[in-house]
Design a protein around this motif. Structure first.
Motif: not given
Length: 381
Positions: A208-223, A235-245
């Motif tokens: 449920y954390a924005r920073d965690t979603a950001l970090e893990k989404t970036q890692e997965w897409i990079n790999a 909403l927090s995780m959704g905003l983390g995903v937006v920032q990752a993209l």
């Protein structure tokens, strides 16, 4: 065993939405003990969590004031022990009823049963109780919210990427073991499993954390290769995903061939503009500022009908805006509660008591700026 009567509910509902039938209720008022009027209300609730929880709590205060009901809101301070103490304190003093957003189900049950035994009715909202004795719980369905996000995902993929089958999507979920997180994720996964054109390539726990979603989404897409779509469970995780993209230069609007379809739970002051811009395809929102006013209105009926379950809608019935209304009021620059976005509500049984299961709202580019969305009324807290 419940003694719930639709006829009784519809008669009692008029005390909220329609004037002039008070005389019909005089023969049963006061028969159940306890107060016969709702004049003073205690409320124990979670208070941290940003604008969402601010809207949920503040709506209770505004509606109670409109109804000339004194309300005392006590933060649970993320402590089950504090919440239990406050429920017992409300029950032992001159409070006519209690609203509770349960922090820890097992711990609160005994205190809630204690209050009910003292004829101080407890109505749960947003987070349910295990007590079978409460007259009603009000909230939406997390499972159905996940289902709706999945259907919006499929609708967008079909419209925007018809030649990219099979579609590959990510599921960004909340904390493992959290009931709401499990239901939101499972609702999404069940719809996806029923469609042969889509594959959930990975479920990521972002707590449920924005920073965690950001970090893990970036890692997965990079790999891996970029997915066609990503679903986020709040909403927090959704905003983390937006920032990752955004960080990966992969954030594009609907209509652009490089757009990754995004759906998520919850609107917010940050989410709604992103939906309007076409960055997020759809968000499923809760009528959070209705939860406590609905409970207060139902509690008032319950008390004034002699603490009778006749004031509560039948389990397995449907409640529409024609059956029941929350009286609107001018607050925060809008006519608050004027749009019955909670309707229709389905009456279900959950944890051995009635559940007023509200509707949820699909936020799209077409309605993202409407004043009935809480995120457009309440700013960031």
């Amino acid at each position: 065993m419940y003694n719930i009567g639709r006829r009784g509910f519809l008669r009692a509902a008029g005390t909220v939405g329609v004037a002039g039938i008070a005389g019909c209720l005089g023969d049963i008022a006061g028969s159940g003990g306890g107060s016969d009027k709702l004049k003073k209300l205690g409320m124990t609730s979670y208070v941290r969590g940003g604008a969402w929880i601010t809207a949920y709590n503040e709506a209770a205060k505004l509606y109670a004031k409109d109804q000339n009901i004194q309300i005392e809101v006590r933060p649970n301070q993320q402590s089950a022990q504090k919440q239990v103490k406050d429920i017992r304190d409300f029950a032992n003093k001159d409070f006519d009823g209690i609203l509770v957003g349960v922090w820890q189900t097992g711990a609160a049950k005994t205190a809630i049963d204690y209050a009910m035994k003292k004829n101080v009715p407890v109505f749960a909202t947003n987070a349910d109780t295990a007590s079978t004795n409460v007259p009603m719980y009000t909230g939406f369905s997390n499972y159905e919210g996940g289902e709706k996000c999945a259907k919006q995902m499929l609708k967008a993929l079909k419209a925007q990427k018809p030649n990219k089958k099979p579609w590959k999507v990510l599921n960004i979920r909340g904390s493992q073991g959290n009931q709401s997180a499990n239901q939101r994720s499972q609702g999404f996964l069940d719809v996806m499993k029923s469609n042969n054109d889509v594959t959930v390539v990975k479920t990521i726990n972002a707590d449920y954390a924005r920073d965690t979603a950001l970090e893990k989404t970036q890692e997965w897409i990079n790999a891996n290769k970029k997915p066609h779509g990503i679903y986020s469970g709040n909403l927090s995780m959704g905003l983390g995903v937006v920032q990752a993209l955004r960080n990966l230069n992969l954030l594009f609007k609907k209509g652009d061939s490089k757009h990754i379809v995004l759906t998520q739970m919850d609107g917010s002051p940050e989410v709604n503009p992103l939906v309007k811009q076409g960055m997020i395809d759809a968000a499923i929102d809760q009528p959070n500022y209705f939860y406590n006013p609905i409970a207060i209105a139902m509690m008032k009926q319950y008390i004034e009908n002699g603490h009778s379950m006749d004031a509560i809608p039948d389990v397995d019935s449907t409640v529409t805006a024609d059956d029941f209304t929350v009286k609107s009021g001018q607050h925060k620059g809008v006519d608050l509660w004027s749009e019955s976005i909670w309707a229709p509500a389905e009456m279900k049984e959950q944890n051995g008591h009635p559940w007023f299961k509200t509707n949820s709202i699909v936020i799209t580019q077409e309605n993202a700026d409407k004043p009935f969305l809480w995120g457009n009324v309440w700013g960031e807290a």
